[in-house]
Write an enzyme that holds these catalytic residues in place. Structure first.
Site, short mmCIF file in Angstrom:
data_model
loop_
_atom_site.label_atom_id
_atom_site.label_comp_id
_atom_site.label_asym_id
_atom_site.label_seq_id
_atom_site.Cartn_x
_atom_site.Cartn_y
_atom_site.Cartn_z
N ASP A 187 0.79 -1.24 0.00
CA ASP A 187 0.00 0.00 0.00
C ASP A 187 0.82 1.30 0.00
O ASP A 187 0.50 2.25 0.73
CB ASP A 187 -0.97 0.02 1.20
CG ASP A 187 -1.98 -1.12 1.19
OD1 ASP A 187 -1.92 -1.95 0.28
OD2 ASP A 187 -2.83 -1.17 2.09
N ASP B 4 -4.52 -0.81 -1.81
CA ASP B 4 -5.82 -0.61 -1.16
C ASP B 4 -6.73 -0.02 -2.24
O ASP B 4 -6.37 0.97 -2.89
CB ASP B 4 -5.62 0.36 0.01
CG ASP B 4 -6.54 0.10 1.19
OD1 ASP B 4 -6.88 -1.06 1.46
OD2 ASP B 4 -6.92 1.09 1.86
N HIS C 48 -10.63 0.73 -2.69
CA HIS C 48 -11.99 0.74 -2.16
C HIS C 48 -13.01 1.30 -3.16
O HIS C 48 -12.71 2.25 -3.90
CB HIS C 48 -12.06 1.61 -0.90
CG HIS C 48 -11.23 1.11 0.24
ND1 HIS C 48 -11.32 -0.17 0.71
CD2 HIS C 48 -10.30 1.72 1.02
CE1 HIS C 48 -10.48 -0.33 1.73
NE2 HIS C 48 -9.84 0.80 1.93
N HIS D 58 -17.34 3.15 0.60
CA HIS D 58 -16.95 1.88 1.23
C HIS D 58 -17.38 1.88 2.70
O HIS D 58 -17.36 2.92 3.37
CB HIS D 58 -15.43 1.70 1.11
CG HIS D 58 -14.99 0.33 1.48
ND1 HIS D 58 -14.55 0.01 2.74
CD2 HIS D 58 -14.94 -0.81 0.76
CE1 HIS D 58 -14.23 -1.27 2.77
NE2 HIS D 58 -14.46 -1.79 1.58
N HIS E 238 -10.55 7.08 1.52
CA HIS E 238 -9.17 6.95 1.02
C HIS E 238 -9.10 5.84 -0.01
O HIS E 238 -9.93 4.92 -0.01
CB HIS E 238 -8.21 6.64 2.17
CG HIS E 238 -8.45 5.29 2.78
ND1 HIS E 238 -9.44 5.07 3.71
CD2 HIS E 238 -7.87 4.09 2.57
CE1 HIS E 238 -9.44 3.79 4.05
NE2 HIS E 238 -8.50 3.16 3.37
N LYS F 206 -7.09 -4.99 -2.92
CA LYS F 206 -7.87 -5.49 -1.79
C LYS F 206 -8.78 -4.39 -1.26
O LYS F 206 -8.53 -3.21 -1.49
CB LYS F 206 -6.94 -5.99 -0.68
CG LYS F 206 -6.01 -4.90 -0.17
CD LYS F 206 -5.04 -5.42 0.84
CE LYS F 206 -4.16 -4.31 1.35
NZ LYS F 206 -4.87 -3.20 2.01
N CYS G 292 -2.03 -2.74 7.62
CA CYS G 292 -1.94 -3.69 6.51
C CYS G 292 -0.65 -4.51 6.53
O CYS G 292 -0.66 -5.68 6.18
CB CYS G 292 -2.13 -2.96 5.18
SG CYS G 292 -3.85 -2.35 5.06
#
Ligand code: VGL
Ligand code: ZN
Length: 199
Positions: free
Chosen positions: A10, A48, A50, A54, A83, A108, A153
């Site tokens: 990330d 990351d 989203h 989310h 984010h 993810k 993470c």
């Protein structure tokens, strides 16, 4: 022959200074990781990623503020500022991150209903991302992690990697933490006790 992969977690604009969920010194990991990665035969990136609105975003819950904790069907969930929304500049990798040798970009957190700190499992701790199978099928048995954030993470990914039987190292000098309510100490302790090598 042991095969060793570097997983870069990330390293995205929203986790760097000026980003929506900026980690202090987040951008400092970029040159460190760029120096590390040529030493690994395999390099994997996580991102990351989203959906808008989310369920891990405070803005999706009336009356809630970022960094509060709520109960979700799958357990406790910290709420974050919006984010790393799919396709936005904040979700892009830091422009200085060398990523030409990356063999896989593992995204993810794309299910609106569930967050995913770990690169291996979503936050219900049972929905796999497929990464363990990918690594195993390719004969990779040793993993080093670097990136953002140490206590979310990176730590969750390290613990899951170890649970899957991978020899697991976290390069702390190449990570930076969010450190919310003591989360860095908590996660460093959990990793150490589990048997993650903290280098
Ligand atoms: C992360 C909080 C929310 C991370 C991602 O990359 O550590 N933390 N989403
Ligand atoms: Zn996130």
């Amino acid at each position: 022959m042991a095969k060793h992969a570097l997983i870069i977690v990330d390293v995205q604009n929203d986790f760097c200074p000026g980003g929506a969920l900026a980690v202090a010194g987040g951008d400092e990991v970029v040159p460190i990781i760029n120096r590390l990665s040529p030493g690994f035969e395999h390099v994997i990136l996580t991102q990351d990623w989203h959906t808008p609105h989310h369920s891990s975003f405070a803005s999706s819950h009336a009356g809630r503020q970022p960094f509060e904790t709520i109960d979700m069907p799958y357990g406790k969930q910290t709420l974050w500022p919006d984010h790393c929304v799919q396709g936005t500049a904040g979700a892009d990798f830091h422009p200085g991150l060398e990523r030409g040798r990356a063999e896989l970009v593992l995204r993810k957190g794309y299910d609106r209903a569930i967050d995913s700190y770990s690169a291996f499992y979503e936050n219900d701790r049972e929905t796999p991302t497929g990464l363990a199978g990918y690594l195993r099928e390719r004969g990779i048995d040793e993993i080093t992690l670097a990136g953002l954030a140490t206590d979310y993470c990176v730590a969750y990914s390290a613990l899951d990697a170890l649970a899957h039987g991978f020899t697991t190292t976290v390069r702390l000098e190449a990570c930076r933490a969010i450190d919310l309510a003591g989360s860095l100490d908590t996660m460093l302790g959990l990793m150490k006790r589990a048997g993650v090598t903290l280098a």
